[in-house]
Design an enzyme around this catalytic site. Structure first.
Site, PDB file in Angstrom:
ATOM      1  N   HIS A  43      30.830  20.644  -9.378  1.00  9.03           N
ATOM      2  CA  HIS A  43      30.569  21.353  -9.923  1.00  9.03           C
ATOM      3  C   HIS A  43      32.066  21.007 -11.418  1.00  9.03           C
ATOM      4  O   HIS A  43      32.392  19.253 -11.159  1.00  9.03           O
ATOM      5  CB  HIS A  43      32.079  22.471 -10.822  1.00  9.03           C
ATOM      6  CG  HIS A  43      33.314  22.954  -9.578  1.00  9.03           C
ATOM      7  ND1 HIS A  43      34.336  22.303 -10.833  1.00  9.03           N
ATOM      8  CD2 HIS A  43      33.988  22.701  -9.245  1.00  9.03           C
ATOM      9  CE1 HIS A  43      35.243  22.387  -9.795  1.00  9.03           C
ATOM     10  NE2 HIS A  43      34.692  23.082  -8.856  1.00  9.03           N
ATOM     11  N   GLY A  44      32.165  20.420 -12.031  1.00  6.69           N
ATOM     12  CA  GLY A  44      32.829  19.374 -13.771  1.00  6.69           C
ATOM     13  C   GLY A  44      33.952  18.532 -13.221  1.00  6.69           C
ATOM     14  O   GLY A  44      33.306  17.342 -13.251  1.00  6.69           O
TER      15      GLY A  44
END
Length: 160
Positions: free
Chosen positions: A13-14
């Site tokens: 994810h980010g």
């Protein structure tokens, strides 16, 4: 060389894709996760979450055992991501020279029946989780909680 193993139930994810991969200077992300390895939609989604400059490899345990022991891994710069302390122990036991396990987001979404205790807003650990982390520490691997690189590090030895 494996720069770090990260435990994060969200996998890529980010924070992982943009912050940790840049901080560690990796050119590969290896996800060791049975579900992701067998689910083409999840696998595709995880690959799309990573920067174009980083190759993502998603493996089940059987294939991971082979790749993690391959001497050619020493020529690469790798972040291994798993979604549980149990899987992190698997990686530590099956790869050479793991120096650090980083605990990020874990335990909020788990439904394995192991009652969890809140460590902080991002980590909830059950007794089995603690035992897996203790085993990693016994193997001489630095094990710490740090959500992102600019936050303080918590040594899991002091927490467990």
């Amino acid at each position: 060389m494996i720069k770090m193993v990260r435990i994060d139930e969200r996998l890529i994810h980010g924070q992982v894709a943009m912050i940790w991969s840049k901080q560690l200077g990796v050119d590969r992300i290896i996800v060791v996760n049975e579900k992701a390895a067998t689910d083409p939609i999840l696998s595709s989604t995880l690959k799309m979450a990573a920067p174009d400059s980083i190759k993502v490899i998603i493996l089940d345990e059987e294939k991971a055992k082979v790749l993690l022991r391959d001497p050619r891994m020493n020529d690469l710069s790798i972040l291994v991501i798993v979604n549980s302390p149990k899987d992190a122990l698997f990686v530590v036991e099956n790869a050479s020279e793991i120096k650090k396990v980083n605990l990020g987001n874990y335990g909020k979404a788990s439904k394995d029946g192991d009652e969890r205790i809140k460590l902080n807003d991002n980590v909830f650990l059950g007794e089995k989780d603690k035992e897996y982390l203790r085993e990693i520490i016994k193997l001489g691997v630095t094990t710490e909680y740090q959500l992102v690189p600019d936050q303080p590090i918590t040594d899991m030895k002091t927490v467990l």
